[in-house]
Motif scaffolding. Structure first.
Motif, PDB file in Angstrom:
ATOM      1  N   PRO A 203      12.652  15.516  56.606  1.00 13.67           N
ATOM      2  CA  PRO A 203      13.431  16.753  57.130  1.00 13.67           C
ATOM      3  C   PRO A 203      12.634  17.642  57.589  1.00 13.67           C
ATOM      4  O   PRO A 203      11.297  17.864  57.062  1.00 13.67           O
ATOM      5  CB  PRO A 203      14.157  17.098  55.935  1.00 13.67           C
ATOM      6  CG  PRO A 203      14.203  16.110  54.889  1.00 13.67           C
ATOM      7  CD  PRO A 203      12.988  15.343  55.122  1.00 13.67           C
ATOM      8  N   GLY A 204      13.035  18.697  58.262  1.00 11.97           N
ATOM      9  CA  GLY A 204      12.062  19.739  58.588  1.00 11.97           C
ATOM     10  C   GLY A 204      12.063  20.982  57.364  1.00 11.97           C
ATOM     11  O   GLY A 204      12.540  20.547  56.385  1.00 11.97           O
ATOM     12  N   PRO A 205      11.426  22.060  57.754  1.00 13.57           N
ATOM     13  CA  PRO A 205      11.368  23.015  56.674  1.00 13.57           C
ATOM     14  C   PRO A 205      12.766  23.544  56.019  1.00 13.57           C
ATOM     15  O   PRO A 205      12.519  23.733  54.774  1.00 13.57           O
ATOM     16  CB  PRO A 205      10.842  24.253  57.385  1.00 13.57           C
ATOM     17  CG  PRO A 205      10.121  23.592  58.652  1.00 13.57           C
ATOM     18  CD  PRO A 205      11.008  22.629  59.061  1.00 13.57           C
ATOM     19  N   ASP A 206      13.672  23.180  56.740  1.00 10.79           N
ATOM     20  CA  ASP A 206      15.081  23.720  56.132  1.00 10.79           C
ATOM     21  C   ASP A 206      15.596  22.645  54.909  1.00 10.79           C
ATOM     22  O   ASP A 206      16.386  22.835  54.112  1.00 10.79           O
ATOM     23  CB  ASP A 206      16.084  23.934  57.216  1.00 10.79           C
ATOM     24  CG  ASP A 206      16.618  22.546  57.981  1.00 10.79           C
ATOM     25  OD1 ASP A 206      15.798  21.674  57.532  1.00 10.79           O
ATOM     26  OD2 ASP A 206      17.352  22.826  58.736  1.00 10.79           O
ATOM     27  N   GLY A 207      14.717  21.469  54.996  1.00  7.72           N
ATOM     28  CA  GLY A 207      15.257  20.346  54.167  1.00  7.72           C
ATOM     29  C   GLY A 207      16.403  19.787  54.212  1.00  7.72           C
ATOM     30  O   GLY A 207      17.026  18.803  53.652  1.00  7.72           O
ATOM     31  N   ASP A 208      17.135  19.976  55.382  1.00  8.07           N
ATOM     32  CA  ASP A 208      18.535  19.228  55.822  1.00  8.07           C
ATOM     33  C   ASP A 208      18.119  17.843  56.069  1.00  8.07           C
ATOM     34  O   ASP A 208      17.307  17.218  57.055  1.00  8.07           O
ATOM     35  CB  ASP A 208      19.017  19.705  57.042  1.00  8.07           C
ATOM     36  CG  ASP A 208      20.282  19.320  57.319  1.00  8.07           C
ATOM     37  OD1 ASP A 208      20.812  18.403  56.778  1.00  8.07           O
ATOM     38  OD2 ASP A 208      20.771  19.646  58.635  1.00  8.07           O
ATOM     39  N   ALA A 213      20.893  16.088  61.039  1.00  8.63           N
ATOM     40  CA  ALA A 213      19.509  16.335  60.931  1.00  8.63           C
ATOM     41  C   ALA A 213      18.590  15.108  61.511  1.00  8.63           C
ATOM     42  O   ALA A 213      17.859  15.018  62.561  1.00  8.63           O
ATOM     43  CB  ALA A 213      18.878  16.612  59.745  1.00  8.63           C
TER      44      ALA A 213
END
Length: 311
Positions: A203-208, A213
């Motif tokens: 996942p990206g920085p948002d953790g999704d 995602a």
């Protein structure tokens, strides 16, 4: 005053929604409660009771003639019970009896949520006017319903069309249903995300880490994300082709959260379908997105009630 209303209930693992629905499919009043997580049977029924109480408090309630229910499955329309995989507190739970008791004995129709979605899409959506249709919900699970001969076909128990538990991989992973290699085990949102994570997608920085995602990553060209959706698409194509070959539907309608991925899912699905729907009478099968959105469960529960006759 409205005198021909249906109280519709849409029951899932996340929420219990209700509405008063008129004869044209209009939602006149809504109510909703969260489904108690891991709740005991009576806790879940209490939440449903609150939805019914809110609807019954309306001045329109005297115009309600019946109740239609679309529930996560499996359901048993004959016995009036439900055993939703994602509501652990309900196992052979006597839902019809409970609803009748809370509505003064109104007639009730019970179908699976996939059948309800099919009823909605056939009444007002993408399958309107079609003689044969498979309508699918591709989300946390994979469900479906059938229209055959121009009529909703729920089957004796209310589960006909439950395509998510057709096996498309004989050596595949075990499914919580007890089968192996089911469409749902490959093509549901959590399983799309699981496969991507297992093969190195992060996942990206948002953790999704949701399927949404993964879909976004696929749009950006991530090869692992693309491969996870392509595998899901092949599983769906195999199940859809098998269904169309068996009962000759002319259109497959896909809704639910995973279907919101758009062409990330639909493009590989249409390509894969050419490999599976090979006989002449299924080669023209259409694949289209659902039109009814989040209201499909409620409108479909009302449509099933009107089409099948409440008991």
């Amino acid at each position: 005053m409205h005198t021909d209303l249906v109280a519709a209930l849409d029951i899932g693992g996340t929420k219990i929604a209700g509405a008063l629905v008129d004869s044209g499919g209009g939602l006149l009043l809504r109510a909703q409660r969260p489904t108690p997580p891991q709740g005991e049977g009576e806790q879940v029924m209490a939440a449903l009771g609150e939805v019914l109480e809110e609807l019954a408090a309306s001045a329109m309630w005297p115009g309600v003639r019946a109740v239609g229910i679309g529930s996560a499955g499996p359901v048993d329309a004959k016995a009036g019970t439900v055993s939703p995989v994602n509501i652990p507190g309900w196992r052979e739970y006597p839902l019809l009896q409970g609803v009748r008791e809370r509505t003064g004995g109104l007639p009730v129709t019970l179908v699976g949520d996939g059948v309800a979605m099919a009823a909605a899409e056939h009444w007002q959506g993408a399958a309107r006017g079609r003689t044969g249709a498979l309508c699918m919900v591709v989300s946390t699970g994979v469900g479906g319903g059938l229209v055959l001969g121009g009529e909703l076909h729920p089957g004796p128990s209310g589960n006909a069309g439950h395509i998510g538990h057709i096996s498309v991989d004989l050596d595949g992973d075990s499914c919580p249903c007890g089968g192996r290699g089911c469409v749902e085990r490959i093509a549901s949102g959590p399983n799309i995300a699981r496969r991507a994570l297992d093969r190195g997608w992060r996942p990206g920085p948002d953790g999704d880490a949701s399927a949404a995602a993964v879909a976004a990553a696929a749009r950006d060209g991530d090869p692992v994300a693309i491969a996870s959706f392509e595998r899901a698409a092949r599983a769906l194509a195999a199940g859809i082709a098998a269904t169309a070959t068996l009962v000759e539907v002319e259109i497959a309608v896909l809704g639910g959260g995973v279907a919101k991925a758009g062409e990330v899912l639909f493009a590989p699905l249409r390509r894969a379908l050419r490999d599976y729907a090979t006989l002449s009478f299924v080669q023209g099968l259409e694949i289209v997105p659902a039109q009814m959105g989040t209201d499909a469960g409620l409108i479909g529960a009302a449509a099933a009630c009107r089409n099948l006759g409440c008991h």
